[in-house]
Write a protein that holds these residues in place. Structure first.
Motif, PDB file in Angstrom:
ATOM      1  N   HIS A  46       4.295  89.961  76.095  1.00  0.00           N
ATOM      2  CA  HIS A  46       4.331  91.233  75.377  1.00  0.00           C
ATOM      3  C   HIS A  46       3.393  92.241  76.030  1.00  0.00           C
ATOM      4  O   HIS A  46       3.749  93.413  76.177  1.00  0.00           O
ATOM      5  N   LEU A  76       5.063  93.483  79.264  1.00  0.00           N
ATOM      6  CA  LEU A  76       6.182  94.400  79.060  1.00  0.00           C
ATOM      7  C   LEU A  76       5.716  95.779  78.597  1.00  0.00           C
ATOM      8  O   LEU A  76       6.233  96.798  79.064  1.00  0.00           O
ATOM      9  N   ILE A 133       6.313  99.211  80.639  1.00  0.00           N
ATOM     10  CA  ILE A 133       6.959 100.371  80.038  1.00  0.00           C
ATOM     11  C   ILE A 133       6.038 101.587  80.128  1.00  0.00           C
ATOM     12  O   ILE A 133       6.490 102.699  80.424  1.00  0.00           O
ATOM     13  N   GLY A 158      17.089 103.882  78.699  1.00  0.00           N
ATOM     14  CA  GLY A 158      16.206 102.784  79.096  1.00  0.00           C
ATOM     15  C   GLY A 158      15.301 102.346  77.963  1.00  0.00           C
ATOM     16  O   GLY A 158      15.083 101.148  77.746  1.00  0.00           O
ATOM     17  N   LEU A 159      14.774 103.296  77.212  1.00  0.00           N
ATOM     18  CA  LEU A 159      13.933 102.963  76.066  1.00  0.00           C
ATOM     19  C   LEU A 159      14.749 102.257  74.979  1.00  0.00           C
ATOM     20  O   LEU A 159      14.285 101.281  74.384  1.00  0.00           O
ATOM     21  N   HIS A 161      17.409 100.425  75.490  1.00  0.00           N
ATOM     22  CA  HIS A 161      17.670  99.079  75.999  1.00  0.00           C
ATOM     23  C   HIS A 161      16.456  98.171  75.798  1.00  0.00           C
ATOM     24  O   HIS A 161      16.604  97.018  75.376  1.00  0.00           O
ATOM     25  N   GLU A 162      15.258  98.674  76.103  1.00  0.00           N
ATOM     26  CA  GLU A 162      14.042  97.884  75.890  1.00  0.00           C
ATOM     27  C   GLU A 162      13.855  97.560  74.415  1.00  0.00           C
ATOM     28  O   GLU A 162      13.425  96.462  74.065  1.00  0.00           O
ATOM     29  N   TRP A 163      14.161  98.506  73.561  1.00  0.00           N
ATOM     30  CA  TRP A 163      14.019  98.291  72.130  1.00  0.00           C
ATOM     31  C   TRP A 163      14.997  97.225  71.648  1.00  0.00           C
ATOM     32  O   TRP A 163      14.650  96.339  70.869  1.00  0.00           O
ATOM     33  N   GLN A 191      16.353  94.839  73.427  1.00  0.00           N
ATOM     34  CA  GLN A 191      16.002  93.554  74.017  1.00  0.00           C
ATOM     35  C   GLN A 191      14.804  92.902  73.312  1.00  0.00           C
ATOM     36  O   GLN A 191      14.521  91.735  73.531  1.00  0.00           O
ATOM     37  N   ALA A 194      11.556  94.094  73.531  1.00  0.00           N
ATOM     38  CA  ALA A 194      10.305  94.226  74.284  1.00  0.00           C
ATOM     39  C   ALA A 194       9.260  94.985  73.488  1.00  0.00           C
ATOM     40  O   ALA A 194       8.073  94.865  73.763  1.00  0.00           O
ATOM     41  N   LEU A 195       9.670  95.755  72.497  1.00  0.00           N
ATOM     42  CA  LEU A 195       8.731  96.549  71.733  1.00  0.00           C
ATOM     43  C   LEU A 195       8.330  95.883  70.421  1.00  0.00           C
ATOM     44  O   LEU A 195       7.525  96.426  69.676  1.00  0.00           O
TER      45      LEU A 195
END
Length: 117
Positions: A56, A59, A63, A103-104, A106-108, A110, A112-113
């Motif tokens: 975490h 990542l 980011i 991109g944000l 997608h990260e959310w 997945q 990652a946040l």
């Protein structure tokens, strides 16, 4: 010759006295040693170096770096609007922002946040 040697002796003695006083004044305790030890990314330097690394943290740091670099790329867009065709620069700016937002998202999605353990 006697004057030079006496001056050198006086300088050395003053230097030694100042070094002894500075060493005595700056006596460090065990608590001070703990404060001055390096602290790197939440790791204790006195423990084993083979501890598992938090993905975490990695990542979120990645980011942050991506968005930090993207901000440095956005600033020239704003300055170039004065000297260029505003329509073309606006389209490029909004495409760039769309890529960032996708991109944000997608990260959310997945996870990652998420900080739940």
């Amino acid at each position: 010759m006697f004057l030079i040697s006496s001056l050198i002796l006086m300088i050395i003695s003053i230097m030694m006295i100042l070094m002894i006083i500075a060493n005595y004044i700056s006596m460090k305790t065990f608590k001070d040693r703990e404060k001055s030890s390096p602290f790197e990314c939440g790791f204790d330097p006195k423990n084993s170096a083979r501890l598992p690394f938090s993905i975490h943290f990695f990542l979120i740091a990645l980011i942050f770096l991506i968005f930090d670099v993207e901000i440095t790329l956005i600033i020239p867009f704003i300055y170039s609007m004065k000297y260029s065709n505003i329509m073309i620069i606006s389209i490029m700016f909004f495409m760039f922002m769309a890529i960032l937002i996708l991109g944000l998202y997608h990260e959310w999605k997945q996870g990652a946040l998420n900080w739940s353990l």
